[in-house]
Design an enzyme around this catalytic site. Structure first.
Site, PDB file in Angstrom:
ATOM      1  N   GLU A   1     -10.403 -10.832  -7.915  1.00  0.00           N
ATOM      2  CA  GLU A   1      -9.177 -10.668  -7.492  1.00  0.00           C
ATOM      3  C   GLU A   1      -8.743 -11.941  -6.659  1.00  0.00           C
ATOM      4  OE1 GLU A   1      -8.734  -7.348  -4.451  1.00  0.00           O
ATOM      5  OE2 GLU A   1     -10.863  -7.929  -3.772  1.00  0.00           O
TER       6      GLU A   1
ATOM      7  N   CYS B   1      -8.426  -2.573 -12.266  1.00  0.00           N
ATOM      8  CA  CYS B   1      -8.168  -1.551 -11.335  1.00  0.00           C
ATOM      9  C   CYS B   1      -7.051  -1.840 -10.656  1.00  0.00           C
ATOM     10  CB  CYS B   1      -9.190  -1.298 -10.530  1.00  0.00           C
ATOM     11  SG  CYS B   1      -9.809  -2.620  -9.412  1.00  0.00           S
TER      12      CYS B   1
ATOM     13  N   HIS C   1       0.781  -1.186  -0.119  1.00  0.00           N
ATOM     14  CA  HIS C   1      -0.109   0.006   0.091  1.00  0.00           C
ATOM     15  C   HIS C   1       0.639   1.309  -0.051  1.00  0.00           C
ATOM     16  CE1 HIS C   1      -3.137  -2.710   0.202  1.00  0.00           C
ATOM     17  NE2 HIS C   1      -3.826  -1.947  -0.404  1.00  0.00           N
TER      18      HIS C   1
ATOM     19  N   ASN D   1      -3.420  -6.898  -8.299  1.00  0.00           N
ATOM     20  CA  ASN D   1      -2.592  -6.695  -7.138  1.00  0.00           C
ATOM     21  C   ASN D   1      -2.998  -8.219  -6.286  1.00  0.00           C
ATOM     22  OD1 ASN D   1      -2.047  -4.107  -7.994  1.00  0.00           O
ATOM     23  ND2 ASN D   1      -3.269  -3.147  -6.518  1.00  0.00           N
ATOM     24  N   ASP D   2      -4.150  -8.243  -5.922  1.00  0.00           N
ATOM     25  CA  ASP D   2      -4.389  -9.368  -5.254  1.00  0.00           C
ATOM     26  C   ASP D   2      -4.502 -10.866  -6.044  1.00  0.00           C
ATOM     27  OD1 ASP D   2      -4.543  -8.761  -2.516  1.00  0.00           O
ATOM     28  OD2 ASP D   2      -6.267  -7.563  -2.790  1.00  0.00           O
TER      29      ASP D   2
HETATM   30  C1  PEP Z   1      -6.235  -5.178  -6.062  1.00  0.00           C
HETATM   31  O1  PEP Z   1      -6.150  -6.240  -5.504  1.00  0.00           O
HETATM   32  O2  PEP Z   1      -5.806  -5.017  -7.442  1.00  0.00           O
HETATM   33  C2  PEP Z   1      -7.011  -3.872  -5.921  1.00  0.00           C
HETATM   34  C3  PEP Z   1      -7.048  -3.007  -6.766  1.00  0.00           C
HETATM   35  O3  PEP Z   1      -7.288  -3.788  -4.707  1.00  0.00           O
HETATM   36  P1  PEP Z   1      -6.131  -3.660  -3.506  1.00  0.00           P
HETATM   37  O4  PEP Z   1      -5.050  -3.132  -3.916  1.00  0.00           O
HETATM   38  O5  PEP Z   1      -6.887  -2.329  -2.619  1.00  0.00           O
HETATM   39  O6  PEP Z   1      -6.375  -4.667  -2.796  1.00  0.00           O
HETATM   40 MG    MG Z   2      -7.279  -6.195  -3.801  1.00  0.00          MG
END
Ligand code: PEP
Ligand code: MG
Length: 443
Positions: free
Chosen positions: A304, A375, A67, A327-328
């Site tokens: 995700e 995203c 993050h 990301n996840d």
């Molecule tokens: C992701 O997991 O790609 C996402 C956009 O959510 P976060 O990064 O907030 O987990």
């Molecule tokens: Mg995520």
């Protein structure tokens, strides 16, 4: 629990020490052109960075999608996470070159190298200025496919910034930031006001995808006591926590529904792994909607978790859209913690196994006439953009500073070439091979 929060705990300890010793860390002025090298940075360190002086940073901890890295992106700062600890031994003032794109920190650079870097920074700035001039035009490929380029935001301030650089709406509002700014669960009224404020900034016609609370994992909420978990990323995260705390979930759903009339709000559930979870969340939303008597809003889910990607065709029946959280999705597909410094080089969403998940998601959605966006951080990665477009993604939700650049890049692409590129990428063996397909030098 404390181990997980070690950085926060150290942050608090340091603050107490600073107060006791009278050191004013908040007013610390970094020299011009600082590259900060740190063990780790806390969100409060980030908030205190002066971006006119600090030009980038490297941390030993974390990975490209942890993050703090996400915050760096939204501040437009180049950064490297997971750098070797020996860089911490470098004396202050050592000249270094930080290449955030390649993830490299160069030491002992020659005068020519330094000059070359200065020239390429100047060239990049010129390109950014040119991209910004056209930022309010749509992003349409040479052969006519429009890609919506929208923003990842966490606040009204981000929404305002997105509107200044040609954002076509919001593809991901991380509502957990609304919960992190306060010391107790925010009331329905408080949340409604925040969501309304954002909808008003974005305007009546542009979409704002409001993702419901996604805490747990590496985003604990200090005021929400959660039992210690062996594997928090595999534990009560996202929507799972909502089912365990129905009042927290219902309060947020009501706030979103009440605010939804202020613009074009869509809602999105995080961490959906089973169809049953989606049905339950939808049912709660519908119950609250009927009680409030507001019009229905479009509902989507984050893709995700691999379980949702492989079964996307089934999930698609129950949603209006998908947004892929790479990301996840990457950490769960590869079973590699997104914040693990040693694994950081391999946690790459361009790994063909992750691309295959994206491909399955788009195909599944297509069968029910639903659209798919991305995203996760990779949506703003220039090497990924052509591949995502080629896989059939219709919307890219990216950090605010790169909106003009992504739009400019889309305009240079041809959908049919991107489709060929994506098919080739799906047949490769590694993320490195996929990246070789789209060399940075060509961009
Ligand atoms: C992701 O997991 O790609 C996402 C956009 O959510 P976060 O990064 O907030 O987990
Ligand atoms: Mg995520």
């Amino acid at each position: 629990m404390l181990a997980q929060r070690a950085t926060d705990l150290r942050d608090v300890g340091d603050r107490v020490l600073r107060i006791l010793t009278g050191v004013q860390a908040e007013s610390f002025t970094y020299p011009e052109n600082t590259i900060l090298l740190a063990e780790d940075l806390t969100p409060s360190d980030m908030a205190n960075l002066d971006p006119s002086r600090v030009k980038g940073f490297c941390t030993v901890a974390g990975g490209a999608t942890s993050h703090v890295a996400i915050m760096a992106r939204s501040m437009g700062l180049p950064a490297i996470a997971g750098i070797e600890p020996r860089v911490l031994d470098l004396p202050d003032g050592t000249p270094v070159i930080l290449d955030g794109t390649k993830g490299k920190l160069r030491l002992n650079s020659s005068t020519e190298e330094l000059e070359h870097t200065q020239t390429s920074i100047a060239r990049q700035k010129e390109k950014q200025a040119a991209d910004l001039e056209r930022a309010f035009e749509p992003a349409i490929t040479q052969d006519g496919r429009q890609i919506e380029v929208v923003a990842n935001i966490g606040s009204q301030k981000d929404a305002e910034a997105a509107m200044k650089v040609g954002g076509e709406g919001v593809g991901l509002l991380r509502t957990e930031y609304v919960f992190m700014e306060v010391s107790a669960p925010p009331s329905e009224e408080h949340q409604e006001a925040v969501y309304r404020g954002i909808l008003a900034v974005i305007g009546p016609d542009r979409p704002v995808i409001i993702r419901t609370l996604d805490v747990g994992g590496d985003k604990p909420l200090p005021y929400l006591a959660m039992p210690a978990e062996e594997n928090p990323f595999l534990g009560e995260r996202g929507i799972r926590l909502g089912f365990d705390r129905p009042e927290l979930m219902r309060t947020q759903f009501r706030a979103i529904l009440r605010a939804s009339t202020a613009g074009r709000a869509l809602v999105m559930f995080p961490m959906i792994a089973q169809i049953e979870e989606l049905k339950m969340a939808r049912a709660v939303m519908e119950e609250e909607r009927q009680k409030l008597g507001v019009p229905p809003i479009e509902i989507g889910i984050m893709i995700e978790v691999p379980a949702a990607a492989v079964l996307a065709e089934r999930f698609a029946e129950y949603v209006d859209f998908f947004s892929i959280g790479t990301n996840d999705l990457t950490q769960y597909t590869l079973a590699m913690d997104r914040g693990h410094p040693k694994l950081a080089p391999y946690v790459d969403a361009l790994n063909p196994s992750v691309l295959k998940m994206i491909d399955l998601t788009v195909r599944g959605a297509d069968q029910h006439g639903k659209w798919v966006g991305v995203c996760g951080g990779v949506a703003g990665d220039p090497q990924a953009v052509p591949i995502l477009v080629g896989l059939g993604v219709k919307e890219l939700s990216v950090s605010v500073p790169v909106i003009p650049t992504v739009k400019a890049q889309v305009r240079t692409l041809s959908l049919s070439q991107c489709q060929e590129l994506a098919q080739t990428a799906l047949r490769l063996d590694s993320a490195a091979q996929v990246r070789e397909l789209v060399p940075l030098e060509d961009l």
